[in-house]
Enzyme design. Sequence first.
Site, PDB file in Angstrom:
ATOM      1  CD  GLU A  52      -1.769  -2.296   1.380  1.00 30.08           C
ATOM      2  OE1 GLU A  52      -0.572  -2.699   2.020  1.00 30.08           O
ATOM      3  OE2 GLU A  52      -2.618  -3.241   1.650  1.00 30.08           O
ATOM      4  CG  PHE A 114     -10.259  -9.814  10.864  1.00 28.42           C
ATOM      5  CD1 PHE A 114      -9.072 -10.359  11.381  1.00 28.42           C
ATOM      6  CD2 PHE A 114     -10.370  -9.878   9.718  1.00 28.42           C
ATOM      7  CE1 PHE A 114      -8.008 -10.703  10.570  1.00 28.42           C
ATOM      8  CE2 PHE A 114      -9.463 -10.202   8.597  1.00 28.42           C
ATOM      9  CZ  PHE A 114      -8.165 -10.543   9.008  1.00 28.42           C
ATOM     10  CE  LYS A 164     -17.118  -6.798   3.030  1.00 25.88           C
ATOM     11  NZ  LYS A 164     -16.493  -8.054   3.125  1.00 25.88           N
TER      12      LYS A 164
END
Lengths: 586, 187
Positions: A52, A114, A164
């Site tokens: 990244e 997570f 998300k």
Amino acid sequence: MKRQMTGAKMVVQALKDQGVDTVFGYPGGAVLPIYDEIFLQNDIRHILVRHEQGAVHAAEGYARSTGKPGVVLVTSGPGATNAVTGLTDALMDSIPLVVLTGQVPTFMIGTDGFQEADTVGITRPCTKHNWLVKDTARLADTIHQAFHVAKSGRPGPVLVDIPKDVQFATAYYVAPAQAKTSHYQPRLKGDQDAIKALVEMIESAERPVFYTGGGVINSGPAASQLLRELVEATGFPITSTLMGLGAYPASGKNWLGMLGMHGLYEANLAMHGCDLMINIGARFDDRITGRLQDFSPNSRKAHIDIDPSSINKVIHVDVPIIGDVGHVLEDVLRLWKAGGRKTNAAALSKWWARIEEWRKVDCLKYRPDQKTIKPQYALQRLEALTKDHPSRYICTEVGQHQMWAAQYLGFDDPNRWMTSGGLGTMGYGFPASIGVQVAHPDALVINVAGEASWLMNMQEMGTAVQYRLPVKQFILNNERLGMVRQWQELLHGERYSHSWSESLPDFVKLAEAFGAKGILCKDPADLDDAIMEMLEYDGPVIFDCLVEKHENCFPMIPSGEPHNKMILGENVDTKNAIKSGGAVLV
Amino acid sequence: MTELKIKKGSSKHSAYDLRDPNAAAEERHTLAVLVENEPGVLARVIGLFSGRGYNIESLTVAEVDHTGHRSRITIVTTGTPAVIDQIKAQLGRIVVVYDVHDLTVEGHAVERELALFKVAGQGNDRIEALRLAEIFRANVVDSTLESFIFEMTGTPGKIDAFAELMRPLGLVEVARTGVAALSRGAE
Ligand SMILES: Cc1cc2nc3c(=O)[nH]c(=O)nc-3n(C[C@H](O)[C@H](O)[C@H](O)COP(=O)(O)OP(=O)(O)OC[C@H]3O[C@@H](n4cnc5c(N)ncnc54)[C@H](O)[C@@H]3O)c2cc1C
Ligand SMILES: Cc1ncc(C[n+]2csc(CCOP(=O)(O)OP(=O)(O)O)c2C)c(N)n1
């Protein structure tokens, strides 16, 4: 017409509406819905990097070479934290970036889910602004705002963190034209009285100098054009920081070369001895000012900058002008031409005569060698063999090679020089060269590197090969952390603590392992042919140029010293070069 | 080549002499910062102060315009005039900051702080505390046989002064809100 869509689709739609053609990214669980949408379309090209950090530097290279914001897409947690160095780099160098990160779903935020990280918390100090979007209805609007903030005023990186569940949920899409207008509208026009004062100072100046910086590049190509006109109209000498190279052409007759710690003798002495300093889009960085009390002691100073916090931050100026370089220079020129104004020609010619004396010192001369390649020589040959290329772009890593590149390569246009100035990030240059090549597929893109810096992001060889990006990695291999070694020689009694590169890879084999071409060159007699071979090869090349291992980079203003205390290269006694007081400085 | 012979702990190793010996004196300024009331805005402001090494003497924040989503942060800070100017410019750079007012420069602002004092004592001390509270126009908001809680609003200086007087009379605890401030006049 209002359209409903998922957050993920909105992201892609908003990017398209912002005119984005390329995204640098790396997928992961928290951005899978967005990757799904990327898969389903062909307008935006996604470049898969190998780390990244590489994505962010590639986006920086893309942005600096095009003037458009670079766009990055990474996942939550480690994806976001890997982006932090690139964000900080872009913030320091005022590079516009829009970085999109995935986040755990809103209902899991705060539970140590997570791959959860407090991305907006971590990146708050290293972005110009950031947002956590908790509601799909606000997502498109936020992305449009993000582009506005990244590009406006002093450019910089921004980040939008997208949980998300926000990507999966649906809402109405907001097009850029319908987006909330931001109150963030930095002022572009300069104060007219201040501009008038500057014009009058230009008329009467006896020993003037233009000190230009990255702000001219940020302002766009038109600003560079106006700068050239102003230099032409006044006949004043001009120097630039590392970040501003190319705004005024290196082949221009008023060019003094770069200034600062490793800048040219004539440029630094002109800064020290001037009676009028006109700072255009530069920020009085400590690499420039040296010892503050002795910085250009007898000059009046004007400073054009779009960011009020840059004014009087370290150096007090007499005429501050807050505004965009392009806008302000337009007004300066208009006023200059309208009044039929003249400079003090007699004084100016005396000033130029003094500058010519300084030039005669020939501060970039070095001891040539028949047997070993001097790094300066390698760059002189690279310059000779590439400077006429119609579209040459140069990136660098960080270290001595970076300074030599700034000294020995000439830039006649803006946006052709990509280097990490403010943060000095080793590992910047290679991914940046990938970003530049993606933006300019037919250009000649060369990354001048040190072997140590280059290894920091060498995984991006995979990216270069995958996308057939013919980037040329020109490694000046001294098997040393050269810049560190130089400071240890000058300051730490030649105790070379951990400043050599041991167990280096065979760069030719390394290139081949990635499916690229490797070239090794160690004899000055072979250098031209080897460089030509690199230029002629249609694909990525690692050029391992074995250079003199103990060369120091001069001229140099030791930390904590004023401009007129430069050390020059030939026959220098480096012993005790840096005084103990300067030792605490970096 | 010989090494630099710098003794360990030698003062010559310090950057002190590189600083400006004629640096201006520090001033105390009250800043009013109007911000968008969004999550994280206070963290941005505080992060700026800690990240750049500026002082915060007092800081208060509350929403002042619910429909417009505006909050007002009042910061009392100290620094040389150049540092104060930097602080204002740096605050102005924060994207969600609408406006920065230097109330100290804009004219004598009205500054008020609210404080609560818990004073425990008996006999003459208790009487004296009550008498002084009256002079300072502090209200008793809680009382037991051994203690009072006084509530007082005033300038930070007045609150300091009252706290000093209460100390020998059995001051147990003080809670202060920090300064709220407005510039005087119609604007
Ligand atoms: C090993 C190493 C050595 C270095 N040595 C040197 C050296 O010898 N010489 C040197 O010059 N540098 C050197 N540097 C780089 C140095 O650290 C700084 O990055 C650099 O000097 C800053 O350049 P700048 O002043 O042009 O500012 P930038 O960081 O480019 O900032 C631009 C300024 O312009 C303003 N601006 C932005 N957009 C606009 C606009 N549209 N209109 C008006 N203003 C605008 C910004 O607000 C800012 O103040 C070195 C770096 C490294 C890593
Ligand atoms: C990420 C990072 N770590 C450490 C440094 C400190 N540093 C500056 S230059 C340098 C050595 C660079 O060596 P190399 O890339 O081989 O270039 P050279 O100086 O030899 O040309 C180091 C370690 C840095 N700038 N960036």
